[in-house]
Design a protein around this motif. Structure first.
Motif, short mmCIF file in Angstrom:
data_model
loop_
_atom_site.label_atom_id
_atom_site.label_comp_id
_atom_site.label_asym_id
_atom_site.label_seq_id
_atom_site.Cartn_x
_atom_site.Cartn_y
_atom_site.Cartn_z
N THR A 298 -0.57 4.75 1.23
CA THR A 298 -1.67 3.93 0.71
C THR A 298 -1.24 3.16 -0.52
N ASP A 299 -0.50 3.82 -1.40
CA ASP A 299 -0.01 3.14 -2.61
C ASP A 299 0.93 2.00 -2.25
N GLY A 300 1.78 2.23 -1.25
CA GLY A 300 2.70 1.18 -0.81
C GLY A 300 1.96 -0.03 -0.27
N ASN B 177 4.89 -5.98 -0.17
CA ASN B 177 4.11 -6.75 0.82
C ASN B 177 2.61 -6.60 0.62
N ALA B 178 2.20 -6.18 -0.58
CA ALA B 178 0.78 -5.88 -0.83
C ALA B 178 -0.13 -7.08 -0.56
N GLU B 179 0.29 -8.28 -0.95
CA GLU B 179 -0.56 -9.45 -0.76
C GLU B 179 -0.74 -9.78 0.73
N THR B 180 0.35 -9.64 1.47
CA THR B 180 0.27 -9.88 2.92
C THR B 180 -0.64 -8.86 3.58
N ILE B 181 -0.47 -7.59 3.20
CA ILE B 181 -1.28 -6.53 3.77
C ILE B 181 -2.75 -6.74 3.42
N LYS B 182 -3.02 -7.15 2.19
CA LYS B 182 -4.40 -7.44 1.78
C LYS B 182 -4.98 -8.57 2.63
N GLY B 183 -4.15 -9.57 2.91
CA GLY B 183 -4.59 -10.68 3.74
C GLY B 183 -4.96 -10.23 5.14
N TYR B 184 -4.14 -9.33 5.73
CA TYR B 184 -4.46 -8.80 7.05
C TYR B 184 -5.73 -7.96 7.00
N GLY B 185 -5.93 -7.25 5.90
CA GLY B 185 -7.16 -6.47 5.76
C GLY B 185 -8.38 -7.37 5.72
N ASN B 186 -8.25 -8.53 5.08
CA ASN B 186 -9.38 -9.46 4.97
C ASN B 186 -9.61 -10.28 6.22
N TYR B 187 -8.51 -10.68 6.89
CA TYR B 187 -8.64 -11.66 7.97
C TYR B 187 -8.12 -11.18 9.33
N GLY B 188 -7.59 -9.97 9.41
CA GLY B 188 -7.08 -9.47 10.68
C GLY B 188 -5.73 -10.05 11.03
N GLY C 221 -8.07 -1.51 7.49
CA GLY C 221 -9.40 -2.00 7.85
C GLY C 221 -9.42 -3.47 8.21
N CYS C 222 -8.68 -3.85 9.26
CA CYS C 222 -8.52 -5.26 9.59
C CYS C 222 -9.57 -5.78 10.57
#
Length: 203
Positions: A77-79, A85-96, A152-153
């Motif tokens: 989870t911390d990773g 790659n946190a920004e990319t992962i956040k983007g997938y969480g927001n937009y799938g 949560g994508c």
């Protein structure tokens, strides 16, 4: 099934018309929106006249080393939240997974004209942006995540406008945008969401 078994908390893995008709690409759908799609496993259930497997768990899953498992979960989870790659992962969480559809289309990673075309030339930047999930965000009504997933994508959509209204539906993933979009040079987002809805209902 919930009414028949009088159980609201059941979980089901089931097939639809594609599996019943033994389509080689039929999937098994679980929790109403996630697919076990590889290898035509839905057709295997269909061949055995098996429509659904329904379960309700009441026990717990034993773990050999609970503290170690918690540590690994915290690391993962911390990773995701703070790694490179946190920004990319956040983007997938927001937009799938459809987040990068426009980039994939233009870079050659998505099929264009059944791999016979070139995205930047045959599909174009304007069309690619129309079907990217960022452009589709206006239809989102609620997010969801699979059980125990930190990403949560998933998202529920409400599509009541355009030529292809479907009401409440699920956000299309990358594969859907590629299959019904770039592959056949289609930049009509509502039609892609309609195709996505039909596939979800029929599988």
């Amino acid at each position: 099934l919930k009414e028949e078994l009088d159980e609201n908390k059941l979980r089901a893995a089931m097939i639809g018309q594609a599996g019943e008709k033994l389509s080689p690409i039929a999937a098994i759908i679980n929790d109403g929106h996630r697919a076990a799609g590889g290898g035509g496993c839905g057709a295997v259930m269909g061949s055995k006249k098996l429509k659904a497997v329904v379960v309700r768990g009441t026990g717990s899953v034993p773990v050999a080393d609970p503290e170690k498992l918690k540590e690994v979960n915290r690391m993962a989870t911390d990773g995701m939240k703070n790694g490179s790659n946190a920004e990319t992962i956040k983007g997938y969480g927001n937009y799938g997974t459809g987040l990068g559809t426009s980039g994939y289309a233009l870079s050659g990673d998505s099929p264009v004209k059944n791999w016979g075309g070139v995205g930047i030339l045959d599909f174009g930047e304007e069309s690619a942006r129309k079907i990217d999930s960022i452009a589709l965000d206006k239809y989102q009504t609620k997010k969801y995540a699979c059980a125990s997933c930190a990403l949560g994508c998933g998202a529920y959509f409400q599509v009541d406008e355009g030529e292809w209204p479907v009401g409440e539906t699920f956000r299309p993933e990358y594969e859907t945008a590629a299959a019904f979009g770039t592959l056949c040079l289609n930049d009509n987002a509502e039609s892609i969401m309609k195709c996505n809805h039909i596939c979800n209902e029929y599988d």
